[in-house]
Design a protein around this motif. Structure first.
Motif, short mmCIF file in Angstrom:
data_model
loop_
_atom_site.label_atom_id
_atom_site.label_comp_id
_atom_site.label_asym_id
_atom_site.label_seq_id
_atom_site.Cartn_x
_atom_site.Cartn_y
_atom_site.Cartn_z
N ARG A 21 -47.74 17.98 -39.41
CA ARG A 21 -49.00 18.68 -39.70
C ARG A 21 -50.06 17.71 -40.19
O ARG A 21 -51.02 18.12 -40.83
N GLY A 22 -49.89 16.44 -39.94
CA GLY A 22 -50.84 15.45 -40.40
C GLY A 22 -50.53 14.97 -41.79
O GLY A 22 -50.09 13.84 -41.99
N ASP A 23 -50.74 15.83 -42.78
CA ASP A 23 -50.47 15.45 -44.17
C ASP A 23 -49.10 15.93 -44.66
O ASP A 23 -48.70 15.65 -45.77
N GLU A 24 -48.37 16.65 -43.81
CA GLU A 24 -47.00 17.07 -44.09
C GLU A 24 -46.15 16.72 -42.89
O GLU A 24 -46.50 17.03 -41.76
N LEU A 25 -45.04 16.07 -43.16
CA LEU A 25 -44.15 15.63 -42.11
C LEU A 25 -42.75 16.11 -42.44
O LEU A 25 -42.28 15.95 -43.59
N ARG A 26 -42.08 16.74 -41.45
CA ARG A 26 -40.70 17.19 -41.65
C ARG A 26 -39.82 16.44 -40.66
O ARG A 26 -40.02 16.54 -39.45
N VAL A 27 -38.86 15.68 -41.23
CA VAL A 27 -37.98 14.87 -40.40
C VAL A 27 -36.53 15.18 -40.72
O VAL A 27 -36.15 15.38 -41.87
N LEU A 28 -35.71 15.22 -39.67
CA LEU A 28 -34.32 15.64 -39.78
C LEU A 28 -33.39 14.44 -39.67
O LEU A 28 -33.51 13.63 -38.75
N LEU A 29 -32.46 14.35 -40.61
CA LEU A 29 -31.43 13.31 -40.63
C LEU A 29 -30.08 14.01 -40.56
O LEU A 29 -29.77 14.86 -41.40
N THR A 30 -29.30 13.67 -39.54
CA THR A 30 -28.03 14.36 -39.31
C THR A 30 -26.85 13.39 -39.43
O THR A 30 -27.01 12.18 -39.24
N PRO A 31 -25.67 13.94 -39.73
CA PRO A 31 -24.48 13.08 -39.82
C PRO A 31 -24.28 12.29 -38.53
O PRO A 31 -24.53 12.79 -37.43
N GLY A 32 -23.85 11.05 -38.70
CA GLY A 32 -23.63 10.18 -37.55
C GLY A 32 -24.81 9.28 -37.24
O GLY A 32 -24.69 8.37 -36.42
N THR A 33 -25.95 9.51 -37.90
CA THR A 33 -27.12 8.67 -37.66
C THR A 33 -26.88 7.29 -38.27
O THR A 33 -26.49 7.18 -39.43
N GLU A 34 -27.11 6.26 -37.47
CA GLU A 34 -26.93 4.89 -37.93
C GLU A 34 -28.23 4.34 -38.48
O GLU A 34 -29.28 4.45 -37.85
N GLY A 35 -28.17 3.77 -39.68
CA GLY A 35 -29.33 3.18 -40.32
C GLY A 35 -28.90 1.95 -41.10
O GLY A 35 -27.78 1.45 -40.93
N VAL A 36 -29.79 1.47 -41.94
CA VAL A 36 -29.47 0.33 -42.79
C VAL A 36 -29.92 0.61 -44.20
O VAL A 36 -30.87 1.36 -44.44
N GLY A 37 -29.21 -0.02 -45.14
CA GLY A 37 -29.54 0.12 -46.55
C GLY A 37 -29.02 -1.09 -47.30
O GLY A 37 -28.35 -1.95 -46.73
N PRO A 38 -29.32 -1.16 -48.59
CA PRO A 38 -28.86 -2.29 -49.38
C PRO A 38 -27.33 -2.31 -49.49
O PRO A 38 -26.71 -1.27 -49.70
N GLN A 39 -26.75 -3.49 -49.35
CA GLN A 39 -25.29 -3.60 -49.40
C GLN A 39 -24.72 -3.12 -50.73
O GLN A 39 -23.64 -2.53 -50.75
N LEU A 40 -25.43 -3.35 -51.84
CA LEU A 40 -24.92 -2.86 -53.13
C LEU A 40 -24.83 -1.33 -53.14
O LEU A 40 -23.88 -0.76 -53.68
N TRP A 41 -25.79 -0.65 -52.55
CA TRP A 41 -25.77 0.81 -52.46
C TRP A 41 -24.62 1.26 -51.58
O TRP A 41 -23.88 2.18 -51.93
N ILE A 42 -24.47 0.58 -50.44
CA ILE A 42 -23.38 0.93 -49.52
C ILE A 42 -22.03 0.78 -50.23
O ILE A 42 -21.17 1.65 -50.14
N ARG A 43 -21.86 -0.31 -50.95
CA ARG A 43 -20.62 -0.54 -51.68
C ARG A 43 -20.40 0.56 -52.73
O ARG A 43 -19.30 1.07 -52.90
N SER A 44 -21.48 0.95 -53.42
CA SER A 44 -21.32 2.00 -54.43
C SER A 44 -20.92 3.32 -53.80
O SER A 44 -20.16 4.09 -54.38
N MET A 45 -21.41 3.60 -52.58
CA MET A 45 -21.05 4.83 -51.89
C MET A 45 -19.58 4.78 -51.44
O MET A 45 -18.88 5.78 -51.55
N ARG A 46 -19.16 3.64 -50.97
CA ARG A 46 -17.77 3.52 -50.47
C ARG A 46 -16.75 3.47 -51.59
O ARG A 46 -15.67 4.03 -51.48
N GLU A 47 -17.10 2.78 -52.68
CA GLU A 47 -16.12 2.53 -53.73
C GLU A 47 -16.34 3.38 -54.98
O GLU A 47 -15.54 3.33 -55.90
#
Length: 186
Positions: A21-47
């Motif tokens: 809508r220009g000033d409002e954006l709705r975006v969908l993220l679904t399981p299985g989507t591949e992205g990137v993030g900080p390795q420390l965060w990834i480690r905290s999620m896994r461990e």
């Protein structure tokens, strides 16, 4: 969609635009989507390492973090982001399509880029249950981010106003809190 800090990305997720809508954006993220993030965060999620979050903020402050691949898991998230608000509201569903809650992420208003949109997570969150009860999440992380200089005073003032605005929407069952989220948007 990218989260950035000091002009550098710390998450990148391809997402499907459901509404623009220009000033409002709705975006969908679904399981299985591949992205990137900080390795420390990834480690905290896994461990399940709770101390990794603090170490990650310290790495941001030093401007030294490594990125790694991550696959979004279990939940479906519809991020409702604004060009003029310091928060996004994300209805979330479990792997069976059952509505879980609204996740209010305090972040910079989004800006459009040639590749998509940028924002920056401001380390404070609000979880709003289907019955509209709520609880704050990561207040300790937000306080640490302030101490480390990751959230300038100008943003802190904006977040105070955004906290009040988000709670007002919850109380009045307005905006996304007044919409029917029983089904995952298609």
């Amino acid at each position: 969609m990218r989260d950035t800090i000091f002009g550098r990305a710390f998450t990148e997720w391809p997402q499907r635009v459901v509404v623009d809508r220009g000033d409002e954006l709705r975006v969908l993220l679904t399981p299985g989507t591949e992205g990137v993030g900080p390795q420390l965060w990834i480690r905290s999620m896994r461990e399940g390492d709770p101390g990794a979050r603090g170490r990650l903020l310290e790495a941001y402050a030093r401007r030294e973090w490594e990125m790694g691949a991550w696959v979004w898991q279990r939940t479906t998230r519809l991020a409702i982001m604004y060009a003029d608000r310091y928060f996004a509201i994300a209805p979330m569903w479990d792997e069976h399509g059952e509505f879980l809650w609204w996740y209010v992420n305090f972040q910079l208003p989004f800006t459009r880029t040639a590749d998509g949109v940028d924002t920056s997570d401001l380390h404070l969150d609000l979880i709003v249950e289907p019955d509209l009860s709520y609880h704050w999440k990561d207040e300790d992380e937000y306080a640490l981010a302030i101490r480390l200089g990751l959230v300038p005073e100008q943003w802190q003032r904006a977040i105070e106003g955004a906290r009040d605005e988000a709670l007002d929407l919850v109380t009045r069952r307005a905006g996304p809190f007044g919409e029917d989220w029983r089904a995952v948007p298609g």
